[in-house]
Design a protein around this motif. Sequence first.
Motif, PDB file in Angstrom:
ATOM      1  N   THR A 179     -60.692 -10.947  16.083  1.00 36.55           N
ATOM      2  CA  THR A 179     -61.036  -9.556  15.791  1.00 36.55           C
ATOM      3  C   THR A 179     -62.411  -9.517  15.131  1.00 36.55           C
ATOM      4  O   THR A 179     -62.871 -10.500  14.568  1.00 36.55           O
ATOM      5  CB  THR A 179     -59.999  -8.898  14.877  1.00 36.55           C
ATOM      6  OG1 THR A 179     -60.058  -9.507  13.579  1.00 36.55           O
ATOM      7  CG2 THR A 179     -58.591  -9.048  15.443  1.00 36.55           C
ATOM      8  N   VAL A 193     -57.908  -2.064  13.453  1.00 41.52           N
ATOM      9  CA  VAL A 193     -56.896  -2.855  12.745  1.00 41.52           C
ATOM     10  C   VAL A 193     -56.091  -2.020  11.763  1.00 41.52           C
ATOM     11  O   VAL A 193     -55.032  -2.464  11.292  1.00 41.52           O
ATOM     12  CB  VAL A 193     -57.535  -4.054  12.008  1.00 41.52           C
ATOM     13  CG1 VAL A 193     -58.151  -5.031  12.999  1.00 41.52           C
ATOM     14  CG2 VAL A 193     -58.556  -3.603  10.972  1.00 41.52           C
ATOM     15  N   ALA A 226     -52.351  -3.002  16.369  1.00 45.90           N
ATOM     16  CA  ALA A 226     -52.359  -4.406  15.935  1.00 45.90           C
ATOM     17  C   ALA A 226     -51.231  -5.183  16.603  1.00 45.90           C
ATOM     18  O   ALA A 226     -51.432  -6.313  17.079  1.00 45.90           O
ATOM     19  CB  ALA A 226     -52.250  -4.489  14.418  1.00 45.90           C
ATOM     20  N   VAL A 258     -52.015  -8.486  19.348  1.00 50.08           N
ATOM     21  CA  VAL A 258     -51.738  -9.908  19.079  1.00 50.08           C
ATOM     22  C   VAL A 258     -50.689 -10.484  20.013  1.00 50.08           C
ATOM     23  O   VAL A 258     -50.487 -11.709  20.031  1.00 50.08           O
ATOM     24  CB  VAL A 258     -51.303 -10.121  17.621  1.00 50.08           C
ATOM     25  CG1 VAL A 258     -52.315  -9.523  16.650  1.00 50.08           C
ATOM     26  CG2 VAL A 258     -49.907  -9.559  17.347  1.00 50.08           C
ATOM     27  N   VAL A 292     -54.657 -15.928  15.625  1.00 52.12           N
ATOM     28  CA  VAL A 292     -55.468 -14.728  15.464  1.00 52.12           C
ATOM     29  C   VAL A 292     -56.425 -14.956  14.305  1.00 52.12           C
ATOM     30  O   VAL A 292     -55.993 -15.228  13.182  1.00 52.12           O
ATOM     31  CB  VAL A 292     -54.598 -13.489  15.191  1.00 52.12           C
ATOM     32  CG1 VAL A 292     -55.472 -12.256  14.942  1.00 52.12           C
ATOM     33  CG2 VAL A 292     -53.637 -13.248  16.357  1.00 52.12           C
ATOM     34  N   ASN A 346     -58.975 -13.170  11.973  1.00 53.01           N
ATOM     35  CA  ASN A 346     -59.350 -11.814  11.584  1.00 53.01           C
ATOM     36  C   ASN A 346     -60.719 -11.824  10.906  1.00 53.01           C
ATOM     37  O   ASN A 346     -60.853 -12.075   9.713  1.00 53.01           O
ATOM     38  CB  ASN A 346     -58.314 -11.204  10.636  1.00 53.01           C
ATOM     39  CG  ASN A 346     -58.686  -9.761  10.277  1.00 53.01           C
ATOM     40  OD1 ASN A 346     -59.366  -9.082  11.041  1.00 53.01           O
ATOM     41  ND2 ASN A 346     -58.239  -9.304   9.113  1.00 53.01           N
ATOM     42  N   LEU A 355     -52.227  -6.818  10.639  1.00 46.27           N
ATOM     43  CA  LEU A 355     -52.326  -8.026  11.453  1.00 46.27           C
ATOM     44  C   LEU A 355     -51.351  -9.093  10.972  1.00 46.27           C
ATOM     45  O   LEU A 355     -50.800  -9.854  11.781  1.00 46.27           O
ATOM     46  CB  LEU A 355     -53.754  -8.563  11.421  1.00 46.27           C
ATOM     47  CG  LEU A 355     -54.768  -7.763  12.246  1.00 46.27           C
ATOM     48  CD1 LEU A 355     -56.182  -8.248  11.976  1.00 46.27           C
ATOM     49  CD2 LEU A 355     -54.460  -7.861  13.744  1.00 46.27           C
ATOM     50  N   THR A 392     -48.731 -10.606  13.524  1.00 50.88           N
ATOM     51  CA  THR A 392     -48.740 -12.024  13.896  1.00 50.88           C
ATOM     52  C   THR A 392     -47.414 -12.686  13.544  1.00 50.88           C
ATOM     53  O   THR A 392     -46.914 -13.529  14.294  1.00 50.88           O
ATOM     54  CB  THR A 392     -49.890 -12.774  13.207  1.00 50.88           C
ATOM     55  OG1 THR A 392     -49.863 -12.528  11.796  1.00 50.88           O
ATOM     56  CG2 THR A 392     -51.233 -12.346  13.774  1.00 50.88           C
ATOM     57  N   LEU A 438     -52.093 -16.645  11.626  1.00 54.24           N
ATOM     58  CA  LEU A 438     -53.189 -15.749  11.244  1.00 54.24           C
ATOM     59  C   LEU A 438     -54.194 -16.490  10.377  1.00 54.24           C
ATOM     60  O   LEU A 438     -53.823 -17.108   9.373  1.00 54.24           O
ATOM     61  CB  LEU A 438     -52.651 -14.538  10.479  1.00 54.24           C
ATOM     62  CG  LEU A 438     -53.709 -13.559   9.934  1.00 54.24           C
ATOM     63  CD1 LEU A 438     -54.513 -12.934  11.075  1.00 54.24           C
ATOM     64  CD2 LEU A 438     -53.049 -12.475   9.087  1.00 54.24           C
ATOM     65  N   GLN A 485     -57.178 -15.506   8.058  1.00 59.42           N
ATOM     66  CA  GLN A 485     -57.774 -14.363   7.381  1.00 59.42           C
ATOM     67  C   GLN A 485     -59.043 -14.818   6.667  1.00 59.42           C
ATOM     68  O   GLN A 485     -59.006 -15.683   5.798  1.00 59.42           O
ATOM     69  CB  GLN A 485     -56.791 -13.760   6.365  1.00 59.42           C
ATOM     70  CG  GLN A 485     -57.363 -12.709   5.445  1.00 59.42           C
ATOM     71  CD  GLN A 485     -57.681 -11.409   6.161  1.00 59.42           C
ATOM     72  OE1 GLN A 485     -57.231 -11.174   7.284  1.00 59.42           O
ATOM     73  NE2 GLN A 485     -58.449 -10.548   5.519  1.00 59.42           N
TER      74      GLN A 485
END
Length: 295
Positions: free
Chosen positions: A21, A52, A58, A62, A68, A70, A98, A102, A109, A111
């Motif tokens: 993303t 998002v 979202a 995914v 994913v 972010n 998210l 996820t 994920l 982040q």
Amino acid sequence: MTATTTTAPVSSTGPRRWLVTGAAGMLGTDMVARLRAAGADVVGLRRADLDVTDPSAARAAVRGFDVVVNAAAWTAVDDAETHEPEAFAANATGAANLARATHAAGARLVQVSTDYVFDGDADVPYAEDAAVAPRSAYGRTKAAGEWAVRAEAPDHLIVRTAWLYGAHGGCFPKTMARLGAEKDRLAVVDDQVGQPTWTADLADLIVRLVEAGALSGTYHGTSSGRTSWYGFTRRILASAGLDIPLEPVTSDAFVRPAPRPAYSVLGHDALRAAGVAPIGHWAERWERAARQVLT
């Protein structure tokens, strides 16, 4: 709040489908490029492609992905002081959406977070489990995003970074090289210390963390070593072939709406514990990156 857990990734081996993303941003662009260069199956979504802050969007986005990343965020640090609800929506609500999505999809994920979650008062590198104490709206919203990810996505990697620069967007080196070409002299802050970090290096680190099957937790994605903005500018001007007087000044000379951390040096113990090498020294990495960033 602990920075690491014993939660294993859903899948640490085999082919993966990646979603990035914020793919039009400086980090997102390098993230997609790094994955494509490795032959990975990757889809990049820009802000226009995915909001998002929309939970249903979202969830749909995914579906079918294994990892994913972010990189979508409100990064306008000063503007966040007067637009904190909007920054919170992107940095905290978006991260929460998210994280839930996820988790439901069985994906991992990643982040991306920031040094601004700390107070900047330290004199030794911040450990991954150091207490967060943000002093700005931006820092508060990113700290809230971290909390949401830990609460909603058991299979997560939170990667804090700082002082990012790259080829695909506005950044400090480009600004200083432009000013150095326009002006007869420059004054640059010398009492803020951090780790200049190339987005291409951060993208590579994220891939290496995932490929290593790192345990869920918090990691620091910055270059090694440390310098001030003044010290970094000296290297930037040299790389740009510019030789003008450069004056070191204190932060009082450049008062901004959002307070800047005086000390943004992050430790890398969690990376080493995961068997993942930290990014190299900032000066060596800048020498590698300079031509791409400044041209």
